[in-house]
Design a protein around this motif. Structure first.
Motif, PDB file in Angstrom:
ATOM      1  N   THR A  58       0.848  -1.191   0.000  1.00 15.09           N
ATOM      2  CA  THR A  58       0.000   0.000   0.000  1.00 15.09           C
ATOM      3  C   THR A  58       0.882   1.239   0.000  1.00 15.09           C
ATOM      4  OG1 THR A  58      -1.677  -1.199   1.269  1.00 15.09           O
ATOM      5  CG2 THR A  58      -1.856   1.199   1.215  1.00 15.09           C
ATOM      6  N   TYR A  59       0.572   2.177  -0.893  1.00 12.00           N
ATOM      7  CA  TYR A  59       1.419   3.357  -1.077  1.00 12.00           C
ATOM      8  C   TYR A  59       0.570   4.605  -1.277  1.00 12.00           C
ATOM      9  CZ  TYR A  59       5.341   0.188  -1.776  1.00 12.00           C
ATOM     10  OH  TYR A  59       6.290  -0.784  -1.581  1.00 12.00           O
ATOM     11  N   GLY A  60       1.194   5.742  -1.040  1.00 16.83           N
ATOM     12  CA  GLY A  60       0.625   6.989  -1.490  1.00 16.83           C
ATOM     13  C   GLY A  60       0.937   7.169  -2.966  1.00 16.83           C
ATOM     14  N   LEU A  61       0.050   7.874  -3.656  1.00 16.03           N
ATOM     15  CA  LEU A  61       0.246   8.209  -5.063  1.00 16.03           C
ATOM     16  C   LEU A  61      -0.001   9.699  -5.182  1.00 16.03           C
ATOM     17  CD1 LEU A  61       0.750   6.688  -7.818  1.00 16.03           C
ATOM     18  CD2 LEU A  61      -1.708   6.930  -8.198  1.00 16.03           C
ATOM     19  N   THR A  62       0.951  10.426  -5.746  1.00 13.64           N
ATOM     20  CA  THR A  62       0.838  11.868  -5.680  1.00 13.64           C
ATOM     21  C   THR A  62       1.330  12.537  -6.954  1.00 13.64           C
ATOM     22  OG1 THR A  62       1.386  13.779  -4.267  1.00 13.64           O
ATOM     23  CG2 THR A  62       3.129  12.170  -4.644  1.00 13.64           C
ATOM     24  N   ASP A  63       0.847  13.760  -7.168  1.00  8.27           N
ATOM     25  CA  ASP A  63       1.431  14.671  -8.151  1.00  8.27           C
ATOM     26  C   ASP A  63       1.512  16.034  -7.481  1.00  8.27           C
ATOM     27  OD1 ASP A  63      -1.086  15.842  -8.254  1.00  8.27           O
ATOM     28  OD2 ASP A  63      -1.535  15.173 -10.288  1.00  8.27           O
ATOM     29  N   ALA A  64       1.640  17.096  -8.271  1.00  9.62           N
ATOM     30  CA  ALA A  64       1.837  18.411  -7.665  1.00  9.62           C
ATOM     31  C   ALA A  64       0.655  18.844  -6.809  1.00  9.62           C
ATOM     32  CB  ALA A  64       2.098  19.445  -8.757  1.00  9.62           C
ATOM     33  N   ALA A 107      -2.348  16.524  -6.058  1.00 10.13           N
ATOM     34  CA  ALA A 107      -3.241  15.445  -5.635  1.00 10.13           C
ATOM     35  C   ALA A 107      -2.495  14.436  -4.776  1.00 10.13           C
ATOM     36  CB  ALA A 107      -3.850  14.748  -6.853  1.00 10.13           C
ATOM     37  N   HIS A 108      -3.264  13.726  -3.971  1.00  3.10           N
ATOM     38  CA  HIS A 108      -2.712  12.621  -3.186  1.00  3.10           C
ATOM     39  C   HIS A 108      -3.791  11.561  -3.037  1.00  3.10           C
ATOM     40  CE1 HIS A 108      -1.703  10.285   0.457  1.00  3.10           C
ATOM     41  NE2 HIS A 108      -0.442  10.496   0.101  1.00  3.10           N
ATOM     42  N   ALA A 109      -3.416  10.313  -3.296  1.00 12.63           N
ATOM     43  CA  ALA A 109      -4.334   9.185  -3.148  1.00 12.63           C
ATOM     44  C   ALA A 109      -3.593   8.052  -2.468  1.00 12.63           C
ATOM     45  CB  ALA A 109      -4.870   8.749  -4.514  1.00 12.63           C
ATOM     46  N   VAL A 110      -4.341   7.057  -2.051  1.00 17.44           N
ATOM     47  CA  VAL A 110      -3.761   5.842  -1.478  1.00 17.44           C
ATOM     48  C   VAL A 110      -4.176   4.673  -2.348  1.00 17.44           C
ATOM     49  CG1 VAL A 110      -3.681   4.304   0.519  1.00 17.44           C
ATOM     50  CG2 VAL A 110      -3.792   6.779   0.856  1.00 17.44           C
ATOM     51  N   VAL A 111      -3.186   3.907  -2.799  1.00 21.36           N
ATOM     52  CA  VAL A 111      -3.466   2.755  -3.649  1.00 21.36           C
ATOM     53  C   VAL A 111      -3.042   1.478  -2.938  1.00 21.36           C
ATOM     54  CG1 VAL A 111      -3.319   4.026  -5.810  1.00 21.36           C
ATOM     55  CG2 VAL A 111      -1.258   2.989  -4.865  1.00 21.36           C
ATOM     56  N   GLY A 112      -3.860   0.445  -3.100  1.00 23.09           N
ATOM     57  CA  GLY A 112      -3.588  -0.851  -2.516  1.00 23.09           C
ATOM     58  C   GLY A 112      -2.987  -1.794  -3.537  1.00 23.09           C
ATOM     59  N   PRO A 113      -3.227  -3.087  -3.375  1.00 21.61           N
ATOM     60  CA  PRO A 113      -2.547  -4.079  -4.214  1.00 21.61           C
ATOM     61  C   PRO A 113      -2.998  -4.064  -5.665  1.00 21.61           C
ATOM     62  CG  PRO A 113      -4.002  -5.134  -2.611  1.00 21.61           C
ATOM     63  CD  PRO A 113      -4.059  -3.683  -2.335  1.00 21.61           C
ATOM     64  N   VAL A 114      -2.188  -4.723  -6.481  1.00 21.68           N
ATOM     65  CA  VAL A 114      -2.534  -4.917  -7.893  1.00 21.68           C
ATOM     66  C   VAL A 114      -3.757  -5.821  -7.962  1.00 21.68           C
ATOM     67  CG1 VAL A 114      -1.748  -5.881 -10.082  1.00 21.68           C
ATOM     68  CG2 VAL A 114      -0.155  -4.605  -8.625  1.00 21.68           C
ATOM     69  N   LEU A 115      -4.697  -5.476  -8.836  1.00 24.59           N
ATOM     70  CA  LEU A 115      -5.925  -6.244  -9.009  1.00 24.59           C
ATOM     71  C   LEU A 115      -5.809  -7.150 -10.227  1.00 24.59           C
ATOM     72  CD1 LEU A 115      -8.565  -3.429  -8.347  1.00 24.59           C
ATOM     73  CD2 LEU A 115      -7.737  -5.153  -6.736  1.00 24.59           C
ATOM     74  N   GLY A 116      -6.281  -8.366 -10.106  1.00 21.23           N
ATOM     75  CA  GLY A 116      -6.279  -9.281 -11.243  1.00 21.23           C
ATOM     76  C   GLY A 116      -7.512  -9.060 -12.096  1.00 21.23           C
ATOM     77  N   THR A 117      -7.522  -7.967 -12.842  1.00 21.40           N
ATOM     78  CA  THR A 117      -8.694  -7.610 -13.640  1.00 21.40           C
ATOM     79  C   THR A 117      -8.317  -7.513 -15.097  1.00 21.40           C
ATOM     80  OG1 THR A 117      -8.327  -5.220 -13.549  1.00 21.40           O
ATOM     81  CG2 THR A 117      -9.511  -6.215 -11.699  1.00 21.40           C
ATOM     82  N   GLY A 158      13.101   3.490   2.202  1.00 20.97           N
ATOM     83  CA  GLY A 158      12.246   4.213   3.133  1.00 20.97           C
ATOM     84  C   GLY A 158      10.804   3.764   3.154  1.00 20.97           C
ATOM     85  N   ALA A 159      10.490   2.644   2.501  1.00 23.51           N
ATOM     86  CA  ALA A 159       9.093   2.203   2.398  1.00 23.51           C
ATOM     87  C   ALA A 159       8.935   0.750   2.837  1.00 23.51           C
ATOM     88  CB  ALA A 159       8.587   2.387   0.969  1.00 23.51           C
ATOM     89  N   MET A 160       9.692   0.337   3.833  1.00 20.71           N
ATOM     90  CA  MET A 160       9.610  -1.046   4.280  1.00 20.71           C
ATOM     91  C   MET A 160       8.234  -1.367   4.883  1.00 20.71           C
ATOM     92  SD  MET A 160      12.632  -2.143   3.446  1.00 20.71           S
ATOM     93  CE  MET A 160      13.046  -0.897   2.208  1.00 20.71           C
ATOM     94  N   TRP A 161       7.621  -0.405   5.554  1.00 17.30           N
ATOM     95  CA  TRP A 161       6.284  -0.610   6.115  1.00 17.30           C
ATOM     96  C   TRP A 161       5.260  -0.844   5.015  1.00 17.30           C
ATOM     97  CZ3 TRP A 161       1.692   2.089   5.542  1.00 17.30           C
ATOM     98  CH2 TRP A 161       0.676   1.805   6.454  1.00 17.30           C
ATOM     99  N   ASN A 162       5.378  -0.110   3.927  1.00 19.65           N
ATOM    100  CA  ASN A 162       4.359  -0.146   2.875  1.00 19.65           C
ATOM    101  C   ASN A 162       4.218  -1.510   2.232  1.00 19.65           C
ATOM    102  OD1 ASN A 162       5.800   2.658   2.953  1.00 19.65           O
ATOM    103  ND2 ASN A 162       3.745   3.082   2.190  1.00 19.65           N
ATOM    104  N   ALA A 163       5.313  -2.238   2.110  1.00 20.65           N
ATOM    105  CA  ALA A 163       5.277  -3.521   1.404  1.00 20.65           C
ATOM    106  C   ALA A 163       4.419  -4.548   2.129  1.00 20.65           C
ATOM    107  CB  ALA A 163       6.698  -4.056   1.211  1.00 20.65           C
ATOM    108  N   ASP A 164       4.451  -4.535   3.459  1.00 25.60           N
ATOM    109  CA  ASP A 164       3.671  -5.492   4.244  1.00 25.60           C
ATOM    110  C   ASP A 164       3.452  -4.911   5.636  1.00 25.60           C
ATOM    111  OD1 ASP A 164       2.481  -7.628   5.517  1.00 25.60           O
ATOM    112  OD2 ASP A 164       3.906  -9.120   4.796  1.00 25.60           O
ATOM    113  N   PRO A 165       2.468  -4.014   5.791  1.00 26.17           N
ATOM    114  CA  PRO A 165       2.280  -3.344   7.078  1.00 26.17           C
ATOM    115  C   PRO A 165       2.059  -4.298   8.246  1.00 26.17           C
ATOM    116  CG  PRO A 165       1.043  -2.209   5.371  1.00 26.17           C
ATOM    117  CD  PRO A 165       1.556  -3.475   4.757  1.00 26.17           C
ATOM    118  N   ALA A 166       1.316  -5.383   8.029  1.00 20.85           N
ATOM    119  CA  ALA A 166       1.006  -6.291   9.130  1.00 20.85           C
ATOM    120  C   ALA A 166       2.270  -6.966   9.662  1.00 20.85           C
ATOM    121  CB  ALA A 166      -0.006  -7.333   8.678  1.00 20.85           C
ATOM    122  N   ALA A 167       3.112  -7.476   8.770  1.00 18.39           N
ATOM    123  CA  ALA A 167       4.342  -8.137   9.200  1.00 18.39           C
ATOM    124  C   ALA A 167       5.299  -7.133   9.845  1.00 18.39           C
ATOM    125  CB  ALA A 167       5.011  -8.828   8.019  1.00 18.39           C
ATOM    126  N   TYR A 168       5.366  -5.947   9.282  1.00 15.54           N
ATOM    127  CA  TYR A 168       6.222  -4.889   9.827  1.00 15.54           C
ATOM    128  C   TYR A 168       5.807  -4.566  11.257  1.00 15.54           C
ATOM    129  CZ  TYR A 168       8.663  -0.288   9.733  1.00 15.54           C
ATOM    130  OH  TYR A 168       9.475   0.800   9.974  1.00 15.54           O
TER     131      TYR A 168
END
Length: 375
Positions: free
Chosen positions: A70-76, A78-88, A353-363
């Motif tokens: 889970t990560y932030g997604l941003t531009d100049a 906007a800011h959003a939060v995106v989760g995992p890749v979807l199998g769509t 700097g994003a070790m938490w983002n890869a797997d927050p629960a395990a972190y």
């Protein structure tokens, strides 16, 4: 006469080439020494928004856009939060679809250029997480340092400090977890951050001088009643935590360290940042020398690791082999050298700097196990 003119021309050309090389090295060193807080590092690719829907977003297919977690997604704007890749069906050779958790600020439209950030939240502990907090000023050697203080009942405080390319908003990722364990938490802004004093030369020193602001935060916590402190740093903030644990005049109050993506070899990090700006390999040594001349960062290139080997307090390191800015091998070597003192929690498929983002629960489970004896 022709020989003299030819020699003079050769000398002039050599001097010009030398001056150009020095200027190029100085420009390359800016990638680390002038990294603006809250702006993307040059290692983070720009991605194009292909399509959006209320619960999903399609982005340019890239190693970055296919990262787990889970990560932030941003531009100049906007800011959003995106989760995992979807199998769509929206996934293609050119695009990958991820779950769109929420849009925090602004709008995202097809064609927008965006980048991933470890920051899931914007604002402060109140606006982002609904946590009561105080904005405090910490007396530092360059002036007052702003910090968020979130109250807790324990006598051990956690002092959190961000690193390259981020602001204290990064600490919000784990602030709710720490608050749930009833730790008082101090999230620090240090020299060069928004609202904090500038470094006298206007440059980042990659933690080598900034640690004194963390030292000021430790002293503030002690004055406010902290019996012990745990220093929690990301990237160059981890460098600051190491320095403070070893050199602070009140280092006996430091009972533990949490280091996320620690920069243990500043020259490797500087070279990686310069290379990400497409600096030719031949100029990378010049970037290092330029940084040395501008900041006084002299000494052994692995001095951070040498210092870290002198640790005497329990230390938890979050790091992984996919960090292209701070070599994971140094963290692994530190854990092997001090097996009873330093624990390494390896995180794969996570950028710097994003070790938490890869797997927050395990972190957070690793963090819980480490902090429980220190409560």
């Amino acid at each position: 006469m022709r020989t003299v003119k030819a020699s003079a021309a050769a000398v002039t050309a050599a001097l010009a080439a030398g001056a150009a090389s020095v200027a190029a090295g100085r420009l390359a060193s800016d990638a680390a020494l002038k990294a603006p807080p809250g702006k993307p590092l040059p290692t983070e690719p720009r991605l194009t928004v292909h399509a959006t829907a209320p619960d999903r977003i399609a982005l340019t297919r890239d190693l970055a856009s296919t990262r787990p977690g889970t990560y932030g997604l941003t531009d100049a704007g906007a800011h959003a939060v995106v989760g995992p890749v979807l199998g769509t069906a929206g996934n293609s050779a050119d695009a990958v679809v991820r779950r769109l958790e929420r849009l925090t600020r602004g709008t995202l439209e097809p064609g927008d250029k965006v980048w991933f950030t470890p920051n899931l939240h914007v604002g402060d502990p109140g606006t982002a997480l609904g946590l009561d907090h105080a904005e405090v000023g910490i007396p530092g050697e360059l002036g007052s340092l702003p910090a968020w203080f979130v109250h807790g009942v324990r006598q051990t405080w956690v002092i959190a400090v961000h690193g390259l390319g981020t602001t204290r908003e990064l600490t919000l990722n784990v602030l709710e977890f720490l608050h749930g364990r009833r730790f008082p938490v101090l999230a620090l802004a240090y020299r060069g951050d928004p609202g904090a004093p500038r470094s006298p030369d206007g440059l980042s020193h990659l933690g080598e001088t900034e640690w004194r602001d963390l030292d000021a935060a430790i002293r503030y916590a002690v004055r406010q009643g902290a019996r012990q402190v745990v220093l929690y740093g990301w990237s160059t903030g981890a460098t600051m935590a190491l320095r403070a644990a070893l050199h602070s005049g009140v280092r006996e109050r430091v009972s533990g360290l949490v280091l996320d993506s620690p920069v243990l070899d500043w020259t490797a990090t500087l070279r990686a940042l310069a290379a990400a700006r497409r600096t030719p390999a031949a100029l990378l040594p010049l970037a290092v020398r330029a940084a040395q001349g501008r900041t006084g960062l002299y000494g052994d290139r692995s001095a951070g690791l040498v210092d870290a080997a002198r640790l005497t307090v329990p230390t938890l390191v979050f790091h992984g082999p996919d960090d292209t800015l701070a070599p994971w091998e140094l963290s692994r070597g530190l854990a092997r050298a001090l097996p009873g003192l330093v624990a390494l929690h390896t995180v794969r498929d996570a950028p710097h700097g994003a070790m938490w983002n890869a797997d927050p629960a395990a972190y957070e489970e690793a963090l819980r196990r480490f902090l429980t004896p220190l409560m």
